[in-house]
Design a protein around this motif. Sequence first.
Motif, PDB file in Angstrom:
ATOM      1  N   SER A  19       4.936  -3.447  -1.843  1.00 51.73           N
ATOM      2  CA  SER A  19       3.550  -3.174  -2.218  1.00 51.73           C
ATOM      3  C   SER A  19       3.489  -1.813  -2.895  1.00 51.73           C
ATOM      4  CB  SER A  19       2.643  -3.169  -0.980  1.00 51.73           C
ATOM      5  OG  SER A  19       1.328  -2.767  -1.323  1.00 51.73           O
ATOM      6  N   ASP A  28      -1.615  -3.368   6.519  1.00 49.77           N
ATOM      7  CA  ASP A  28      -1.693  -4.774   6.110  1.00 49.77           C
ATOM      8  C   ASP A  28      -2.234  -4.775   4.690  1.00 49.77           C
ATOM      9  OD1 ASP A  28      -2.157  -7.451   5.720  1.00 49.77           O
ATOM     10  OD2 ASP A  28      -3.036  -7.804   7.691  1.00 49.77           O
ATOM     11  N   VAL A  29      -1.344  -4.913   3.708  1.00 50.67           N
ATOM     12  CA  VAL A  29      -1.727  -4.702   2.317  1.00 50.67           C
ATOM     13  C   VAL A  29      -1.222  -5.841   1.434  1.00 50.67           C
ATOM     14  CG1 VAL A  29      -1.694  -2.186   2.575  1.00 50.67           C
ATOM     15  CG2 VAL A  29       0.382  -3.377   1.848  1.00 50.67           C
ATOM     16  N   PRO A  30      -1.803  -6.021   0.252  1.00 48.20           N
ATOM     17  CA  PRO A  30      -1.292  -7.033  -0.676  1.00 48.20           C
ATOM     18  C   PRO A  30       0.015  -6.576  -1.314  1.00 48.20           C
ATOM     19  CG  PRO A  30      -3.093  -5.828  -1.677  1.00 48.20           C
ATOM     20  CD  PRO A  30      -3.022  -5.371  -0.250  1.00 48.20           C
ATOM     21  N   HIS A  32       4.149  -8.341  -2.864  1.00 46.32           N
ATOM     22  CA  HIS A  32       5.001  -9.473  -3.213  1.00 46.32           C
ATOM     23  C   HIS A  32       6.136  -9.577  -2.210  1.00 46.32           C
ATOM     24  CE1 HIS A  32       3.130  -9.991  -7.188  1.00 46.32           C
ATOM     25  NE2 HIS A  32       3.108  -8.670  -7.240  1.00 46.32           N
TER      26      HIS A  32
END
Length: 288
Positions: A19, A28-30, A32
């Motif tokens: 990220s 808690d992150v977006p 790949h």
Amino acid sequence: MKADILCIGAVLWDIIGRSNSHMERGSDVPGHIVRIPGGVALNIAMAAKAYGMTPALLSVVGRDAEGDELIAACDRLGLVTETVYRSDDLRTDVYMAVEGGNGLIAAIADAHSLEKAGDKILAPLAEMPDWSGPIALDGNLTLDLLSQIAADTAFASADLRIAPASPGKAERLIPFLTHPSATLYVNLEEAGLILHAAQPDAASAANALRSRGLHRAVVTDGPRAAACAHPGGVVTCAPRQVMVTRVTGAGDTFMAAHIAAEVEGADPDTALTRASEAAATYVSGDTY
């Protein structure tokens, strides 16, 4: 296909979550998540192949679906896999890491099959009695097996290049401090762990390792100057400053580039410069 470098150690699947966000415990992150061929020995082999070498892998891979996929991927990359021990009762190893915009957050290396396989992975060496090329070892091997290699007269004059795999495994490399021809590739933290004393910079750490009896030490320190202490002295190189987008595998790329440069005849200063540039290019690469 005739190999010109042996890569001994972890050959597994890397599961990497990346990220661009700054991360802390509980984040808690977006981002790949990818699965790619990895492991220290395989990372070194892949990078060495990119620099024109032909690596052979000495490791263990299970006869499971994951193992079949991994061997097929290595074959497509042009690596020599006939030297890999395929186990019927050990599963294919795996590594998992989480990387944020502020670097590596956490990682777990499940290399238990490699540890259980022990010296079975070295069996192909019996068919290479005249081997004279570089041998890249990684610290995912057990302390017992690394100690065995360090003391084995068959390796006494070998061009051994050793990486610790992680700070948690750095002390496994202590047996190589008195090996007559070994080169250790460590970062500043790992050097301090081996020496049992924190070091102020790469040059000091490399010299300290040499003073302990090590033939040659190559020490990196992130964005700060790297150093190589060898029988003729010490050289340093300040790496190019880049935006870091990935970190897993950077040290393996550095090591492979350094080995490839020396195989081509580069002097210590040139080899260190090429390795530093390769690592800078790697860490600034596009994320997945």
